[in-house]
Design an enzyme around this catalytic site. Sequence first.
Site, PDB file in Angstrom:
ATOM      1  N   GLY A 285      -3.672  -3.674   6.046  1.00 54.31           N
ATOM      2  CA  GLY A 285      -4.976  -4.311   5.885  1.00 54.31           C
ATOM      3  C   GLY A 285      -5.243  -5.409   6.894  1.00 54.31           C
ATOM      4  O   GLY A 285      -4.673  -5.408   7.980  1.00 54.31           O
TER       5      GLY A 285
ATOM      6  N   LEU B  33      -6.336   3.721   3.897  1.00 51.76           N
ATOM      7  CA  LEU B  33      -6.255   2.714   4.955  1.00 51.76           C
ATOM      8  C   LEU B  33      -4.804   2.425   5.348  1.00 51.76           C
ATOM      9  O   LEU B  33      -4.001   2.031   4.516  1.00 51.76           O
ATOM     10  CB  LEU B  33      -6.938   1.419   4.483  1.00 51.76           C
ATOM     11  CG  LEU B  33      -6.954   0.280   5.506  1.00 51.76           C
ATOM     12  CD1 LEU B  33      -7.802   0.646   6.704  1.00 51.76           C
ATOM     13  CD2 LEU B  33      -7.436  -1.000   4.857  1.00 51.76           C
ATOM     14  N   ASP B  34      -4.497   2.606   6.619  1.00 49.56           N
ATOM     15  CA  ASP B  34      -3.174   2.297   7.181  1.00 49.56           C
ATOM     16  C   ASP B  34      -2.050   3.107   6.534  1.00 49.56           C
ATOM     17  O   ASP B  34      -0.876   2.720   6.604  1.00 49.56           O
ATOM     18  CB  ASP B  34      -2.852   0.793   7.065  1.00 49.56           C
ATOM     19  CG  ASP B  34      -3.865  -0.066   7.800  1.00 49.56           C
ATOM     20  OD1 ASP B  34      -4.469   0.435   8.757  1.00 49.56           O
ATOM     21  OD2 ASP B  34      -4.038  -1.231   7.416  1.00 49.56           O
ATOM     22  N   GLU B  35      -2.400   4.233   5.890  1.00 51.25           N
ATOM     23  CA  GLU B  35      -1.385   5.040   5.212  1.00 51.25           C
ATOM     24  C   GLU B  35      -1.183   6.398   5.893  1.00 51.25           C
ATOM     25  O   GLU B  35      -0.419   7.223   5.403  1.00 51.25           O
ATOM     26  CB  GLU B  35      -1.789   5.276   3.740  1.00 51.25           C
ATOM     27  CG  GLU B  35      -1.859   4.025   2.888  1.00 51.25           C
ATOM     28  CD  GLU B  35      -0.487   3.575   2.393  1.00 51.25           C
ATOM     29  OE1 GLU B  35       0.544   4.149   2.820  1.00 51.25           O
ATOM     30  OE2 GLU B  35      -0.452   2.639   1.571  1.00 51.25           O
TER      31      GLU B  35
END
Lengths: 301, 301, 301, 301
Positions: D218, D244-246
């Site tokens: 994040g 998100l960001d995964e």
Amino acid sequence: MLNREIDHIKFRQKRRNENQGRLLVSCPDKPGIVSVLSTFLYQQGANIIESSQYTSDPENGMFFIRIEFVCEDLVTKSARLEKDFEEIAKIHGMGFRLAYGSERKRSAIYVSRETHCLMELLWEWQSGDLDTDIVVVISNHEEARPMVEALGIPFHYIPANKDIRQQVEAEQIQLMEKYDVDLLILARYMQILTPNFVSRFANRIINIHHSFLPAFIGAGPYERAYDRGVKLIGATSHYVTNDLDEGPIIEQDVVRVDHRDHVADLKKIGSQVERSVLVKAVKWHLEDRIIVQDNKTIVFH
Amino acid sequence: MLNREIDHIKFRQKRRNENQGRLLVSCPDKPGIVSVLSTFLYQQGANIIESSQYTSDPENGMFFIRIEFVCEDLVTKSARLEKDFEEIAKIHGMGFRLAYGSERKRSAIYVSRETHCLMELLWEWQSGDLDTDIVVVISNHEEARPMVEALGIPFHYIPANKDIRQQVEAEQIQLMEKYDVDLLILARYMQILTPNFVSRFANRIINIHHSFLPAFIGAGPYERAYDRGVKLIGATSHYVTNDLDEGPIIEQDVVRVDHRDHVADLKKIGSQVERSVLVKAVKWHLEDRIIVQDNKTIVFH
Amino acid sequence: MLNREIDHIKFRQKRRNENQGRLLVSCPDKPGIVSVLSTFLYQQGANIIESSQYTSDPENGMFFIRIEFVCEDLVTKSARLEKDFEEIAKIHGMGFRLAYGSERKRSAIYVSRETHCLMELLWEWQSGDLDTDIVVVISNHEEARPMVEALGIPFHYIPANKDIRQQVEAEQIQLMEKYDVDLLILARYMQILTPNFVSRFANRIINIHHSFLPAFIGAGPYERAYDRGVKLIGATSHYVTNDLDEGPIIEQDVVRVDHRDHVADLKKIGSQVERSVLVKAVKWHLEDRIIVQDNKTIVFH
Amino acid sequence: MLNREIDHIKFRQKRRNENQGRLLVSCPDKPGIVSVLSTFLYQQGANIIESSQYTSDPENGMFFIRIEFVCEDLVTKSARLEKDFEEIAKIHGMGFRLAYGSERKRSAIYVSRETHCLMELLWEWQSGDLDTDIVVVISNHEEARPMVEALGIPFHYIPANKDIRQQVEAEQIQLMEKYDVDLLILARYMQILTPNFVSRFANRIINIHHSFLPAFIGAGPYERAYDRGVKLIGATSHYVTNDLDEGPIIEQDVVRVDHRDHVADLKKIGSQVERSVLVKAVKWHLEDRIIVQDNKTIVFH
């Protein structure tokens, strides 16, 4: 690369602290030196913000210290400070150097056909990360002219080879004087400098050699690294002395290669290391972090 | 280090796959080689589980491949497999080597006074990470005896110096034969071997040199590194040839040092790199990952 | 590992300097502090051999310094030195700590089934590179007993699980007092300590967590690293506080892995990083190089 | 950066091999697959020059392979080759992808205010080291326009914030179609993309996150790294998914920091890692070295 950007850079580079100073001292070790130095600075109204020291040997060794300080109105006080400190230096047998945040060092860059090291220096300078004025770039080729002039830096083309070395250097020395150069950076210049030239800039010429010295001294290091089948290639930044590739080493680094990498690959991979190793040395020199002693460097970083 | 532990180790080391094989091939490059090899293995009932290849040059180069495969009942099939493959090798002008999971390599270690490299090898072996039988340790000093014998490994003390080299090597060769040694590891042995000795174990003697070769070839590398003021020190593992420290390099690594590190510090810091660089080379050799070509190594890892 | 060797070790570890001292100071930053400290030490007859400082903020920040000095007859002078310095500390609002080369710290190690971190500590200690007396090893398993007792170190087996935590810790605290422990090293102990226990050893318990914190806090970090498909795995050494894996980080490092590495490989590869990261933290603590401030560490190395 | 240079670049980038192809295959593992593939290529007149494979599990695992080959007249043969291979793929249940040296991928770059990642990509591209056509740069700020347009690349300014996301993305999608984009590189774009947008470019959007994921997912990773007192900061390049960001991690790296580094220093230091980690991921994608499987990447490098 446009005017707008250049202004922006100048603005950022101006913000450096005019009240900041650096004191480098070397002398025979004995108790009380730190006390003498710190008390002197305190009495001058200075506050020590960073300090690094090194004693070469606990018994009868040499003592080296680098002190970074801030002092109100340092610009006006500096002459007096320097004079007062000379007294102290005399008493204790100290060699010393005082540098001021208000006096930015002036750098010249020599380059040949390969421009990757020059580009890295310009990039860092453009980002405000190289605390110097790049006052001139000199090359024996025209390749670098566009990128240098685009940044508003004077570019001089001086063809060079070993037969006209004297004459080339005479011209270069004239330019060094005209531009009042403090530091000369050989960014893959590839020409040997004469003792006459080198002696004028003792410990003020930084070269990048494209090998992990003392391996592959001299010409063609990548070719020889390939022939030997090494598993790492490296780069070395050093001060230039009269012995080719034998000057005090400032920084070295290596990168892994393997049997698949041919000479062209080694050059490409190595160019990354050359860039970072040269820039580090230049930064440390500009921040007065380097003391040369017995053909070695003490680097306070 | 107690019996209980040793049993445990033996158990773990036994679990290696008896059906596993490795095929290493080198030949002039041409289309269809992978097809020939993979089809051959398929027809023998083998499944390729790992494969690495290298072509030295797209035009008229040499082709090298290492194939790891599993095959039901490989122990009983291997003689036939080998014979069948000889036919194929003959047709295509291939050099090859077949290695079997069921045949663990037998290693000897030579050591002198410094035992850190020996200890690292023993530790790795004890943890089940070195796929070999360490069948004998030979030393010209007694320092290593306790730790070697504590692990149940025969230890032979053979004093050595350059005046009695012939006689010492005669004794060593006898032991090499008695213990049926496949690989000889010089774990900081510090004695030069004669061409007669070396020729008996071509590409089967691994040495660790305590510098980043070709820098500091020969004796006293840490002392010379200190004198030169290098910023990184290194270690190099290589196959031993008749040219001192000039054999094919298997692995190299370096570690950062600075002006504060005296010779004793360099030795201490360097010993960590020596350990890891030697162990890597030994592991790759034991796993048949290395091909020697023109005094260089191709390492498939 | 034999008696002969242990004697050898004890001899080497005795050579440390009884005249060496360390002074750690933290206080609000202002001009003249270095002058005060260095002048005090000079007047006591001490020579500063190493000094590192840090100012958290040029404006109204905190000042931290670590000074290493030698002083004739420090053992007899230390009480007076400490008393005199208290005066100075009071005047300038300084927190401080004085440590003496003559007073070796006493360490306890807690370990569970995995012994690689313990072995690394014992190896370093045995080589004379860990400046401490390892006075006791406590474990909730028997695995480590042989290697600990072989070195003449007392080993206590105390079974532990979360249901009997109070009782286990009571027993442990008794041993901590009996052995007069200065530093507690959790070498993969894998049991949570209660606030009561932790508060008795504030900033004196060092743990190794097998991930690059704050990634993979809590149990099963290698399993979770595998599931997430990370390309680097790491380890973190930190002081233990009441918040699990949230204490001040001392050191971290990582190592590259790839898609071929399953959980067992990650554990094996990671164990190397755990070892070195834990040993570094322990060494820095023993050399009084660490200051804890606001749940972070200042490490002077 | 002048016309002369751009021509030079174009010339160098044209030299890539039109006869070069890449075949990526994934299927359930079984004996004989390599034989099938290599025999097929041989029969088509292709020579395998590089091959890497991976089996997820020796028992009932998945098999993945990337083969690089050269084949005379590949441009004219490719349609037939593809059709023929479909037959084979059907028989053996293979997923596959064929890529051709003659078909350079078309890349778009999205950028926000921070331009260091963009500059690195342009530098690499300019040096001929990024095998792609950069067909458009889109930004929600004007900062990058001069450097993009100086290289003759179209630049589109589309202001963006979360309230007008739909409309912004509609405009972006139109441009993606107009420029026929194969790969979208988020070079610090800092805006979240909707599932609708992401689904159009599955495994074709590469993002650089300025932390060592999964630490500091994040916003504000450098600020949070500073607060936690980590000793290393990192960067992660990954394919973008709806979480998100995964998304699947392609590459990660870290760099050492210490207590002296404030948030601004972390950003400066971290920007170097961001640059290299993003460029590596982009290169590997362009060279078809990445296979996504179960939210992880297999990278053949």
